[in-house]
Write an enzyme that holds these catalytic residues in place. Structure first.
Site, short mmCIF file in Angstrom:
data_model
loop_
_atom_site.label_atom_id
_atom_site.label_comp_id
_atom_site.label_asym_id
_atom_site.label_seq_id
_atom_site.Cartn_x
_atom_site.Cartn_y
_atom_site.Cartn_z
N HIS A 153 30.87 57.49 51.68
CA HIS A 153 30.02 58.56 52.20
C HIS A 153 30.14 59.77 51.29
CE1 HIS A 153 30.71 56.77 56.53
NE2 HIS A 153 30.05 55.94 55.73
N THR A 178 39.44 47.72 60.01
CA THR A 178 38.72 48.80 60.67
C THR A 178 39.65 49.95 61.06
OG1 THR A 178 37.18 49.32 62.47
CG2 THR A 178 38.95 47.79 63.00
N SER A 207 36.64 45.67 58.74
CA SER A 207 35.77 46.84 58.81
C SER A 207 34.54 46.54 59.66
CB SER A 207 35.33 47.23 57.40
OG SER A 207 34.23 48.11 57.44
N GLU A 229 31.74 47.28 59.07
CA GLU A 229 30.61 47.03 58.18
C GLU A 229 30.69 45.67 57.49
OE1 GLU A 229 28.36 49.02 58.60
OE2 GLU A 229 28.82 51.12 58.23
N GLY A 255 34.04 54.71 54.88
CA GLY A 255 33.89 53.82 53.73
C GLY A 255 34.71 52.55 53.88
N ASN A 256 34.45 51.58 53.01
CA ASN A 256 35.15 50.31 53.04
C ASN A 256 34.96 49.59 51.71
OD1 ASN A 256 32.31 49.37 54.01
ND2 ASN A 256 33.16 50.49 55.76
#
EC number: 4.1.2.17
Length: 216
Positions: free
Chosen positions: A94, A43, A71, A73, A28-29
């Site tokens: 998640h 990250t 991250s 993402e 997750g982020n």
């Protein structure tokens, strides 16, 4: 809020996300809109070890600060801000039930009126693409234009909001909806859904009722 305060709010949100059982480990982020870009979690760093100086600034063109890695993402976070000008925060996790539905590649239909917290009458599931890829960011841009909450196939959940409190609240609500839907699917019975007309009434009421969370 200044940068340090926003960075601390990001860390607090990450820790709360884990406390609520919406995430685990370094998965997750979280990000917030800042200047012409965003502040985002780094990250691969466990949330409990994060300091405000670890939070990374990424500008609107995707360029990040030297000696810091955002991250993986970051691309889909930026795509949310480009697609939804009113969004100031993005939460990705998640969570167990949302990830479960995403593996089934199933959107959440109008099983309950609270589906309308997404801003529409269902919660979409966008196609699978490798994490951190431009293709995934493109799918996210398409999905988030339709709904403030989207499932990523074989991956997890993204929510956005006016601030981090609202984005996190939305993630909690969608996880509950996902848990209900999975239980309903397990019965093997036909699931009755609210009609588009019924959901439009709810959406209209939500515009005037809304979620009133002031970011602390």
């Amino acid at each position: 809020m200044n940068r340090a305060e926003l960075s601390q709010k990001i860390i607090d949100t990450c820790l709360e996300m884990t406390k609520l059982g919406l995430n685990q480990g370094t998965a997750g982020n979280v990000s917030v809109r800042y200047k012409d870009g965003m502040l985002i979690t780094p990250t691969g760093m466990p949330y409990h070890l994060m300091k405000t100086e670890n939070i990374v600034y990424v500008d609107g063109n995707g360029k990040h600060e030297e000696n810091k890695l955002p991250s993986s993402e970051w691309q889909f976070h930026l795509s949310v801000y480009h697609t939804r000008p009113e969004a100031n925060a993005v939460v990705h996790n998640h969570s167990i039930h949302c990830a479960g539905l995403s593996i089934l590649e199933k959107p959440i239909p109008a099983i309950h009126y609270m589906v309308a917290v997404s801003g529409t009458d269902h919660i979409p599931c966008v196609p699978y693409a490798t994490f951190g890829s431009h293709k995934l960011a493109s799918y996210v841009a398409t999905g988030i234009k339709e709904s403030k909450a989207i499932l990523l196939a074989h991956h997890g959940l993204i929510t956005c909001g006016e601030n981090l409190d609202k984005a996190l609240w939305l993630a909690q609500e969608v996880e509950v909806l996902a848990s209900w839907y999975l239980k309903l699917l397990s019965t093997g019975l036909e699931i009755p859904l609210l009609s588009k007309e019924q959901m439009q009434v709810v959406l209209g009421k939500f515009h005037t009722y809304g979620l009133r969370i002031e970011e602390s």
